[in-house]
Design a protein around this motif. Structure first.
Motif, PDB file in Angstrom:
ATOM      1  N   ASN A  19      21.818  38.831  27.415  1.00 34.55           N
ATOM      2  CA  ASN A  19      23.059  39.480  26.992  1.00 34.55           C
ATOM      3  C   ASN A  19      23.031  40.959  27.845  1.00 34.55           C
ATOM      4  O   ASN A  19      24.068  41.452  27.398  1.00 34.55           O
ATOM      5  CB  ASN A  19      23.363  39.493  25.631  1.00 34.55           C
ATOM      6  N   THR A  31      23.544  33.625  23.569  1.00 35.89           N
ATOM      7  CA  THR A  31      24.570  33.975  24.716  1.00 35.89           C
ATOM      8  C   THR A  31      24.539  32.930  25.695  1.00 35.89           C
ATOM      9  O   THR A  31      25.601  32.409  26.055  1.00 35.89           O
ATOM     10  CB  THR A  31      24.010  35.189  25.452  1.00 35.89           C
ATOM     11  N   ASP A  34      26.397  30.009  24.059  1.00 34.53           N
ATOM     12  CA  ASP A  34      27.836  30.183  23.890  1.00 34.53           C
ATOM     13  C   ASP A  34      28.319  30.005  25.333  1.00 34.53           C
ATOM     14  O   ASP A  34      29.591  29.340  25.279  1.00 34.53           O
ATOM     15  CB  ASP A  34      27.957  31.594  23.772  1.00 34.53           C
ATOM     16  N   THR A  35      27.723  30.483  26.323  1.00 38.33           N
ATOM     17  CA  THR A  35      28.316  30.286  27.835  1.00 38.33           C
ATOM     18  C   THR A  35      28.207  28.777  28.192  1.00 38.33           C
ATOM     19  O   THR A  35      29.357  28.189  28.530  1.00 38.33           O
ATOM     20  CB  THR A  35      27.530  30.991  28.872  1.00 38.33           C
ATOM     21  N   GLY A  39      32.286  27.806  26.128  1.00 36.05           N
ATOM     22  CA  GLY A  39      33.350  28.607  27.004  1.00 36.05           C
ATOM     23  C   GLY A  39      33.278  30.229  26.839  1.00 36.05           C
ATOM     24  O   GLY A  39      34.034  30.752  27.253  1.00 36.05           O
ATOM     25  N   GLY A  40      31.940  30.473  26.414  1.00 34.22           N
ATOM     26  CA  GLY A  40      31.546  32.039  26.529  1.00 34.22           C
ATOM     27  C   GLY A  40      31.896  32.790  27.865  1.00 34.22           C
ATOM     28  O   GLY A  40      31.902  31.966  29.117  1.00 34.22           O
ATOM     29  N   ASP A  41      31.721  34.055  27.863  1.00 36.11           N
ATOM     30  CA  ASP A  41      31.833  34.771  29.272  1.00 36.11           C
ATOM     31  C   ASP A  41      30.952  34.157  30.200  1.00 36.11           C
ATOM     32  O   ASP A  41      29.717  33.824  29.870  1.00 36.11           O
ATOM     33  CB  ASP A  41      31.596  36.225  29.062  1.00 36.11           C
ATOM     34  N   PRO A  42      31.377  34.256  31.399  1.00 40.55           N
ATOM     35  CA  PRO A  42      30.038  34.149  32.546  1.00 40.55           C
ATOM     36  C   PRO A  42      28.960  34.960  32.536  1.00 40.55           C
ATOM     37  O   PRO A  42      28.928  36.022  32.051  1.00 40.55           O
ATOM     38  CB  PRO A  42      30.799  34.164  34.048  1.00 40.55           C
ATOM     39  N   GLU A  44      26.251  37.700  33.152  1.00 38.79           N
ATOM     40  CA  GLU A  44      26.250  38.838  34.079  1.00 38.79           C
ATOM     41  C   GLU A  44      25.209  38.890  34.993  1.00 38.79           C
ATOM     42  O   GLU A  44      25.063  39.231  36.157  1.00 38.79           O
ATOM     43  CB  GLU A  44      26.411  40.255  33.337  1.00 38.79           C
ATOM     44  N   CYS A  49      18.895  34.879  32.580  1.00 40.69           N
ATOM     45  CA  CYS A  49      19.270  33.510  31.698  1.00 40.69           C
ATOM     46  C   CYS A  49      18.498  32.405  31.770  1.00 40.69           C
ATOM     47  O   CYS A  49      18.246  31.355  31.060  1.00 40.69           O
ATOM     48  CB  CYS A  49      20.814  33.462  31.509  1.00 40.69           C
TER      49      CYS A  49
END
Length: 103
Positions: A19, A31, A34-35, A39-42, A44, A49
């Motif tokens: 994150n 994080t 979720d991704t 459908g969480g944010d791409p 960074e 990750c």
């Protein structure tokens, strides 16, 4: 005759800090989940990750991160989740879209 090669330096990051908040905790595993599944944010910094450093981000990564945090599993691969950042010792297609926080 001098030849200069200008290239992009290897990005530096902390493996496990998915994150990108400068720490390594349960929020990083959340994080990834979720991704991947909600459908969480791409990501960074996809390299951060990739907890097991296998060149992809999948369900194995949050499982490894949670094992390190709560079961005393072996630490994440280099550059590690400790203080400071480092470059990825293995070649893969993952990268960092933003400059990570490196305490």
């Amino acid at each position: 005759v001098f030849t200069f090669v200008v290239g992009t330096p290897d990005p530096v990051f902390r493996r496990g800090d998915c994150n990108q908040d400068g720490g390594f905790d349960i929020a990083d595993a959340v994080t990834v989940l979720d991704t991947l599944f909600a459908g969480g944010d791409p990501f960074e910094c996809a390299d951060a990750c990739d907890g097991n450093d296998d060149g992809s981000v999948d369900i194995a990564d949050p499982i490894l991160l949670l094992g390190v945090l709560f079961q005393g599993s072996s630490p994440v691969p280099a550059p590690g989740s400790g203080p400071g950042c480092g470059s990825d010792p293995t070649a893969d297609a993952l990268d960092c879209a933003v400059e990570p926080i490196c305490p």
